[in-house]
Design an enzyme around this catalytic site. Sequence first.
Site, PDB file in Angstrom:
ATOM      1  N   LYS A  90       0.707  -1.334  -0.013  1.00 41.44           N
ATOM      2  CA  LYS A  90       0.087  -0.105  -0.112  1.00 41.44           C
ATOM      3  C   LYS A  90       0.851   1.259   0.106  1.00 41.44           C
ATOM      4  O   LYS A  90       1.926   1.335   0.504  1.00 41.44           O
ATOM      5  CB  LYS A  90      -0.911   0.165   1.291  1.00 41.44           C
ATOM      6  CG  LYS A  90      -1.748   1.101   1.402  1.00 41.44           C
ATOM      7  CD  LYS A  90      -2.565   1.082   2.704  1.00 41.44           C
ATOM      8  CE  LYS A  90      -3.520   2.289   2.788  1.00 41.44           C
ATOM      9  NZ  LYS A  90      -2.853   3.412   2.955  1.00 41.44           N
ATOM     10  N   LYS A 115       7.591   0.859   1.159  1.00 39.09           N
ATOM     11  CA  LYS A 115       8.308   0.304   0.145  1.00 39.09           C
ATOM     12  C   LYS A 115       9.580   0.740  -0.044  1.00 39.09           C
ATOM     13  O   LYS A 115      10.665  -0.133   0.002  1.00 39.09           O
ATOM     14  CB  LYS A 115       7.379   0.021  -0.843  1.00 39.09           C
ATOM     15  CG  LYS A 115       6.057  -0.645  -0.940  1.00 39.09           C
ATOM     16  CD  LYS A 115       5.272  -0.457  -2.145  1.00 39.09           C
ATOM     17  CE  LYS A 115       5.033   0.691  -2.848  1.00 39.09           C
ATOM     18  NZ  LYS A 115       4.332   1.667  -1.931  1.00 39.09           N
ATOM     19  N   LYS A 126       4.945   8.689  -7.802  1.00 40.49           N
ATOM     20  CA  LYS A 126       5.392   9.827  -6.902  1.00 40.49           C
ATOM     21  C   LYS A 126       7.115  10.073  -7.476  1.00 40.49           C
ATOM     22  O   LYS A 126       7.585  11.037  -7.246  1.00 40.49           O
ATOM     23  CB  LYS A 126       5.353   9.628  -5.650  1.00 40.49           C
ATOM     24  CG  LYS A 126       3.694   9.499  -4.969  1.00 40.49           C
ATOM     25  CD  LYS A 126       3.938   9.789  -3.350  1.00 40.49           C
ATOM     26  CE  LYS A 126       4.884   8.556  -2.840  1.00 40.49           C
ATOM     27  NZ  LYS A 126       4.320   7.231  -3.150  1.00 40.49           N
ATOM     28  N   ASP A 130      -1.637  -0.396  -4.487  1.00 38.08           N
ATOM     29  CA  ASP A 130      -3.021  -0.143  -4.048  1.00 38.08           C
ATOM     30  C   ASP A 130      -3.822  -0.629  -5.061  1.00 38.08           C
ATOM     31  O   ASP A 130      -5.024  -1.005  -5.003  1.00 38.08           O
ATOM     32  CB  ASP A 130      -3.326   1.500  -3.908  1.00 38.08           C
ATOM     33  CG  ASP A 130      -2.564   2.252  -2.919  1.00 38.08           C
ATOM     34  OD1 ASP A 130      -3.074   2.387  -1.717  1.00 38.08           O
ATOM     35  OD2 ASP A 130      -1.310   2.102  -2.756  1.00 38.08           O
TER      36      ASP A 130
END
Length: 253
Positions: free
Chosen positions: A9, A14, A40, A127
């Site tokens: 998630k 991560k 990102k 996700d």
Amino acid sequence: MIKIAVYGKGGIGKSTTVSNVAAVLAGRGLKVMQIGCDPKADSTVALRHGEEMTTVLDLYREKKQGLELKDMVRTGYQGVICVEAGGPTPGLGCAGRGIITALEKLKETGAYEVYKPDVVLYDVLGDVVCGGFSMPMRKGYADKVFIITSGENMAIHAGANIAMAVENFKNRGYASLGGIILNRRNVAREEEKVQELAEDFHTQVIGTLSRSDLVAEAEEQGKTLMESFPESEMAEEYRKLADAIMEVCMEEK
């Protein structure tokens, strides 16, 4: 070449985990490539002392067929080869498009033949496990998938969805599930819930990471914990996790 995809998630840790594992493995003399597969585009920032990279998707928009391997790759701490897939402008296009573009362009330009990495780490947002986000699981990319989760309900839910995707793809020769990594948030019944997740998908919890202020302190310095605090107890946890990941991957070699 060992190819590993780490899913979880958003916000579960991560990139922090992958970057520190990459630093451990590179510090042992292995050639490591880390590919950030998150819109990102911050997977490798701690390996590059806070310096952001131009993403493959942005470079492709600019250069199209003139895009070369040297444009996409930078070198980070301990010589880790860094790539950031990137993503679209919010509201304009599929977030997984950057992953598809990056992996296709790396293959087209012979990245794996040129750099000859011993270990490739894909750091993937989990996700939503569809489209581009499932691409690192596909044949020819990762061999093993590891899922990072805490005991928080949304993280467990995302982890279950990722594990289900791996299960559904297994008959296609895609990556198999290597195990679960518990990144502690110190919530109620945390170990129990993560162990239940592992048992539901016939896998194991291969490593546990403590919640440590040193991780955030290192990132404030623009570094991995392995660089800032190599003698810390937390650094030893990352070393043990790197050992566990490599052991699982080597079992099938």
